[in-house]
Design a protein around this motif. Structure first.
Motif, mmCIF file in Angstrom:
data_model
loop_
_atom_site.group_PDB
_atom_site.id
_atom_site.type_symbol
_atom_site.label_atom_id
_atom_site.label_comp_id
_atom_site.label_asym_id
_atom_site.label_seq_id
_atom_site.Cartn_x
_atom_site.Cartn_y
_atom_site.Cartn_z
ATOM 1 N N ASP A 66 30.339 43.149 45.852
ATOM 2 C CA ASP A 66 30.142 43.728 44.513
ATOM 3 C C ASP A 66 31.232 44.730 44.131
ATOM 4 O OD1 ASP A 66 27.863 42.295 44.204
ATOM 5 O OD2 ASP A 66 26.494 43.929 44.770
ATOM 6 N N SER A 67 31.933 45.244 45.144
ATOM 7 C CA SER A 67 32.850 46.368 44.876
ATOM 8 C C SER A 67 34.084 45.985 44.056
ATOM 9 C CB SER A 67 33.312 46.984 46.192
ATOM 10 O OG SER A 67 34.259 46.125 46.828
ATOM 11 N N CYS A 68 34.552 44.760 44.234
ATOM 12 C CA CYS A 68 35.863 44.379 43.667
ATOM 13 C C CYS A 68 36.032 44.792 42.208
ATOM 14 C CB CYS A 68 36.096 42.871 43.763
ATOM 15 S SG CYS A 68 35.568 42.093 45.277
ATOM 16 N N VAL A 69 35.033 44.454 41.409
ATOM 17 C CA VAL A 69 35.217 44.628 39.959
ATOM 18 C C VAL A 69 35.204 46.090 39.495
ATOM 19 C CG1 VAL A 69 34.529 42.320 39.249
ATOM 20 C CG2 VAL A 69 32.773 44.069 39.616
ATOM 21 N N THR A 70 34.800 47.004 40.371
ATOM 22 C CA THR A 70 34.897 48.409 39.973
ATOM 23 C C THR A 70 36.375 48.800 39.802
ATOM 24 O OG1 THR A 70 34.845 49.140 42.265
ATOM 25 C CG2 THR A 70 32.745 49.120 41.095
ATOM 26 N N CYS A 71 37.242 48.131 40.588
ATOM 27 C CA CYS A 71 38.678 48.422 40.449
ATOM 28 C C CYS A 71 39.411 47.279 39.745
ATOM 29 C CB CYS A 71 39.310 48.636 41.815
ATOM 30 S SG CYS A 71 38.573 49.984 42.742
ATOM 31 N N HIS A 72 39.056 46.075 40.100
ATOM 32 C CA HIS A 72 39.711 44.918 39.463
ATOM 33 C C HIS A 72 39.058 44.682 38.097
ATOM 34 C CE1 HIS A 72 42.292 43.476 42.785
ATOM 35 N NE2 HIS A 72 41.436 44.174 43.505
ATOM 36 N N ASP A 73 39.270 45.609 37.216
ATOM 37 C CA ASP A 73 38.671 45.474 35.882
ATOM 38 C C ASP A 73 39.629 44.740 34.945
ATOM 39 O OD1 ASP A 73 40.617 47.372 35.421
ATOM 40 O OD2 ASP A 73 39.222 48.983 34.900
ATOM 41 N N GLN A 74 39.171 44.556 33.735
ATOM 42 C CA GLN A 74 39.946 43.781 32.756
ATOM 43 C C GLN A 74 41.348 44.371 32.547
ATOM 44 O OE1 GLN A 74 38.938 40.887 31.833
ATOM 45 N NE2 GLN A 74 40.842 40.620 30.664
ATOM 46 N N GLU A 75 41.396 45.683 32.484
ATOM 47 C CA GLU A 75 42.661 46.338 32.160
ATOM 48 C C GLU A 75 43.687 46.262 33.293
ATOM 49 O OE1 GLU A 75 44.134 50.809 31.070
ATOM 50 O OE2 GLU A 75 42.007 50.358 30.800
ATOM 51 N N ASN A 76 43.197 46.488 34.539
ATOM 52 C CA ASN A 76 44.128 46.583 35.656
ATOM 53 C C ASN A 76 44.323 45.297 36.440
ATOM 54 O OD1 ASN A 76 44.852 49.611 35.865
ATOM 55 N ND2 ASN A 76 42.640 49.563 35.490
ATOM 56 N N SER A 77 43.440 44.336 36.240
ATOM 57 C CA SER A 77 43.533 43.096 37.013
ATOM 58 C C SER A 77 42.967 41.945 36.179
ATOM 59 C CB SER A 77 42.747 43.276 38.320
ATOM 60 O OG SER A 77 42.936 42.204 39.195
ATOM 61 N N PRO A 78 43.637 41.642 35.072
ATOM 62 C CA PRO A 78 43.089 40.667 34.117
ATOM 63 C C PRO A 78 42.864 39.273 34.712
ATOM 64 C CG PRO A 78 45.356 41.261 33.553
ATOM 65 C CD PRO A 78 44.922 42.191 34.623
ATOM 66 N N GLU A 79 43.607 38.973 35.757
ATOM 67 C CA GLU A 79 43.471 37.621 36.319
ATOM 68 C C GLU A 79 42.479 37.545 37.462
ATOM 69 O OE1 GLU A 79 47.487 36.358 37.187
ATOM 70 O OE2 GLU A 79 47.986 36.729 35.087
ATOM 71 N N PHE A 80 41.723 38.612 37.632
ATOM 72 C CA PHE A 80 40.835 38.644 38.801
ATOM 73 C C PHE A 80 39.795 37.523 38.779
ATOM 74 C CE2 PHE A 80 37.057 39.975 41.158
ATOM 75 C CZ PHE A 80 37.634 40.195 42.405
ATOM 76 N N ASP A 81 39.700 36.853 39.923
ATOM 77 C CA ASP A 81 38.685 35.826 40.115
ATOM 78 C C ASP A 81 38.282 35.967 41.576
ATOM 79 O OD1 ASP A 81 37.337 33.127 39.856
ATOM 80 O OD2 ASP A 81 38.882 32.661 41.341
ATOM 81 N N TYR A 82 36.994 36.176 41.841
ATOM 82 C CA TYR A 82 36.578 36.523 43.199
ATOM 83 C C TYR A 82 37.078 35.537 44.236
ATOM 84 C CZ TYR A 82 33.963 37.873 47.304
ATOM 85 O OH TYR A 82 33.649 38.260 48.575
ATOM 86 N N ALA A 83 36.843 34.249 44.011
ATOM 87 C CA ALA A 83 37.175 33.246 45.034
ATOM 88 C C ALA A 83 38.668 33.254 45.375
ATOM 89 C CB ALA A 83 36.734 31.870 44.574
ATOM 90 N N THR A 84 39.514 33.209 44.358
ATOM 91 C CA THR A 84 40.950 33.156 44.661
ATOM 92 C C THR A 84 41.461 34.483 45.223
ATOM 93 O OG1 THR A 84 41.350 33.624 42.323
ATOM 94 C CG2 THR A 84 41.679 31.353 43.018
ATOM 95 N N TYR A 85 40.918 35.585 44.759
ATOM 96 C CA TYR A 85 41.360 36.879 45.275
ATOM 97 C C TYR A 85 40.876 37.098 46.706
ATOM 98 C CZ TYR A 85 43.888 39.030 41.404
ATOM 99 O OH TYR A 85 44.838 39.348 40.469
ATOM 100 N N TRP A 86 39.623 36.737 46.967
ATOM 101 C CA TRP A 86 39.111 36.913 48.334
ATOM 102 C C TRP A 86 39.942 36.093 49.300
ATOM 103 C CZ3 TRP A 86 36.937 39.841 51.665
ATOM 104 C CH2 TRP A 86 36.504 39.322 52.883
ATOM 105 N N GLU A 87 40.315 34.889 48.885
ATOM 106 C CA GLU A 87 41.123 34.016 49.734
ATOM 107 C C GLU A 87 42.373 34.753 50.241
ATOM 108 O OE1 GLU A 87 39.874 31.259 50.720
ATOM 109 O OE2 GLU A 87 41.653 30.680 51.887
ATOM 110 N N LYS A 88 42.950 35.597 49.398
ATOM 111 C CA LYS A 88 44.199 36.300 49.774
ATOM 112 C C LYS A 88 43.984 37.431 50.782
ATOM 113 C CE LYS A 88 46.269 35.777 45.194
ATOM 114 N NZ LYS A 88 46.998 36.466 44.123
ATOM 115 N N ILE A 89 42.777 37.948 50.845
ATOM 116 C CA ILE A 89 42.560 39.098 51.753
ATOM 117 C C ILE A 89 41.438 38.847 52.752
ATOM 118 C CG2 ILE A 89 43.356 40.839 50.093
ATOM 119 C CD1 ILE A 89 40.170 41.468 49.886
ATOM 120 N N LYS A 90 41.022 37.583 52.877
ATOM 121 C CA LYS A 90 39.807 37.301 53.676
ATOM 122 C C LYS A 90 39.953 37.738 55.135
ATOM 123 C CE LYS A 90 40.903 32.520 54.808
ATOM 124 N NZ LYS A 90 40.830 31.174 54.305
ATOM 125 N N HIS A 91 38.833 38.163 55.712
ATOM 126 C CA HIS A 91 38.826 38.613 57.107
ATOM 127 C C HIS A 91 37.447 38.419 57.731
ATOM 128 C CE1 HIS A 91 38.099 42.207 54.506
ATOM 129 N NE2 HIS A 91 37.061 42.326 55.301
#
Ligand code: HEC
Ligand code: HEC
Ligand code: HEC
Ligand code: HEC
Length: 372
Positions: free
Chosen positions: A347-372
């Motif tokens: 749930d945390s991602c969108v508190t920072c990856h908001d429309q203004e600072n991360s317009p292309e944010f999409d959970y699945a593709t973004y998580w893929e880049k940092i998954k652990h």
């Protein structure tokens, strides 16, 4: 006895808004000291040319420089030199900035300024100076090596005050027959030199140097100490006002952030993946923009800024810079294995990856880049 008061430049602070605030005060005080000449240092352009001009105008600062020009017009940005008369002797004050000291401003990506070659500049200027004044003083913002080169290449300087020198020159020295003095940095010392000028030909014939450390051994001047205290209080207010939009009103005083290093001891593999991600360098990104003191940026580029015991400039909370494990998972002291920590992190991602600072944010593709 007449006094010639000079400053070697780099009066202004570093490229961030807190330092800019302090620079106002520094300029005000420097203006009151009544200097005769201030050589331009590259740091004096940290907040752009408009800001420098504003300070010059407001506090009557005698900045001078002979080799920094507007790239488009080719015109100098400051008076080419100053002539100051003391005891009937005309002192020509000229300042040169080393081209290798890059001008980088906080406001524009390109300052639009060029630094011209010191030797060529002085070759052209020296005959005019020698004609108009008795004694030629170089306020060199060049460092030691280049100062010596300039003095050897272009004859005619009587006295040199070096800026941008980071060691204290307790004695003057001679290059050919020119006297070289240094102005140590950060206002930690006051240099005083008694010079004896031949009033027939303006040549400096002898000098004595005394460098005083402005440390505890020296009493503060009461009026100035009062002004400094008043300024400090207003600076705190300035910082609090900025912070007020981001109150620390979340979380609990009972819980604490442990820092990513402590997670590393048990979660080596996760750490390895995390260390690669840009979350681990998020603070560097805002520092590079001179914004690491700004709440409006700290909010998302650190861990727990709005939370009790979260990131703060003061130790030990400053270790919480960057977007660490706990920025997503929550307080380390709440560590549990009931799945709550995982859900919270998703749930945390969108508190920072908001429309203004991360317009292309999409959970699945973004998580893929940092998954652990
Ligand atoms: C506390 C704020 C914060 C949270 C929470 C957060 N991020 Fe980020 N994220 C950032 C910041 C800031 C950056 C930019 C870092 C930098 O380069 O300075 C970033 C960068 C990224 C990047 C790298 C983008 C790129 O292409 O380089 C990815 C991917 C990412 N975040 C994914 C996520 C995901 C997925 C989540 C949730 C599970 C998440 N983030 C939660 C603040 C956050
Ligand atoms: C609401 C949260 C938030 C705030 C506030 C915020 N950022 Fe960011 N920032 C992010 C996120 C998220 C990313 C990653 C965006 C992406 O890749 O999708 C990011 C990326 C960046 C990057 C890009 C890193 C790179 O080079 O790829 C820089 C630089 C940056 N932010 C600087 C700032 C500055 C300066 C401020 C203050 C003026 C600021 N940020 C305020 C969330 C925030
Ligand atoms: C950008 C947000 C973010 C950061 C930073 C982050 N995590 Fe996570 N972490 C998550 C998310 C989201 C999940 C759950 C992914 C899923 O299961 O879909 C997760 C899952 C985990 C898991 C469970 C893995 C499993 O499948 O059992 C562990 C353990 C973990 N993280 C530890 C860490 C540690 C240790 C760090 C720091 C070194 C860290 N995390 C940094 C978001 C983050
Ligand atoms: C003393 C060892 C230890 C430390 C330190 C530690 N963890 Fe864990 N953590 C574990 C163990 C053991 C588990 C359960 C097995 C697993 O999922 O790897 C676990 C599980 C997790 C999970 C999954 C929780 C769930 O509900 O399944 C997350 C997320 C996590 N840890 C994050 C962190 C973070 C973030 C830190 C640092 C603040 C941290 N851990 C520090 C030992 C530790």
């Amino acid at each position: 006895m007449p006094v010639l008061m000079l400053d070697g430049g780099d009066l202004f602070g570093r490229r961030n808004k807190n330092d800019q605030h302090q620079t106002h005060f520094l300029c005000e005080v420097t203006g009151d000291f009544g200097y005769d000449g201030i050589g331009l240092g590259e740091a004096d352009l940290n907040y752009g040319l408009d800001f420098l001009r504003e300070m010059i105008e407001k506090y009557d600062l005698p900045f001078t420089n002979a080799n920094v020009v507007d790239r488009n017009t080719g015109e100098l940005i400051l008076p080419e030199y100053l002539i100051v008369e003391k005891n009937g002797i005309k002192f020509g004050l000229v300042s040169i900035l080393a081209p290798r000291h890059k001008i980088i401003t906080m406001t524009e990506t390109d300052s639009g300024l060029d630094i011209k070659d010191p030797v060529a500049t002085m070759r052209e200027l020296m005959p005019r100076l020698r004609e108009e004044c008795d004694t030629v003083v170089l306020i060199g913002h060049l460092g030691e090596g280049q100062t010596d080169t300039l003095v050897r290449e272009v004859k005619g300087f009587d006295l040199v005050l070096m800026g941008h020198v980071h060691r204290t020159l307790k004695k003057g020295r001679l290059v050919d027959d020119t006297i070289i003095l240094a102005a140590p940095h950060e206002g930690r010392f006051a240099g005083r030199s008694d010079i004896f000028v031949n009033d027939e030909n303006g040549r400096v014939e002898a000098f004595e140097v005394e460098v005083t450390s402005l440390d505890e051994a020296l009493d503060d001047e009461p009026e100035m100490a009062k002004r400094v205290e008043e300024y400090k209080a207003s600076f705190e207010e300035f910082k609090l006002a900025k912070r007020a939009d981001f109150p620390r009103d979340l979380g609990s005083e009972k819980e604490t952030y442990l820092g990513a290093r402590s997670c590393k001891t048990c979660h080596e593999d996760t750490w390895a993946a995390y260390a690669e991600s840009s979350h681990n360098t998020a603070f560097t990104s805002i520092r590079a923009k001179g914004m690491s003191n700004e709440p409006e940026c700290i909010l998302c580029h650190t861990t727990g800024y709005r939370y009790l015991n979260g990131f703060a400039e003061k130790s030990p909370f400053n270790k919480l810079s960057n977007v660490q494990c706990e920025a997503c998972h929550g307080y380390g002291t709440e560590h549990d294995r009931d799945g709550k920590w995982i859900a919270q992190a998703k749930d945390s991602c969108v508190t920072c990856h908001d429309q203004e600072n991360s317009p292309e944010f999409d959970y699945a593709t973004y998580w893929e880049k940092i998954k652990h």
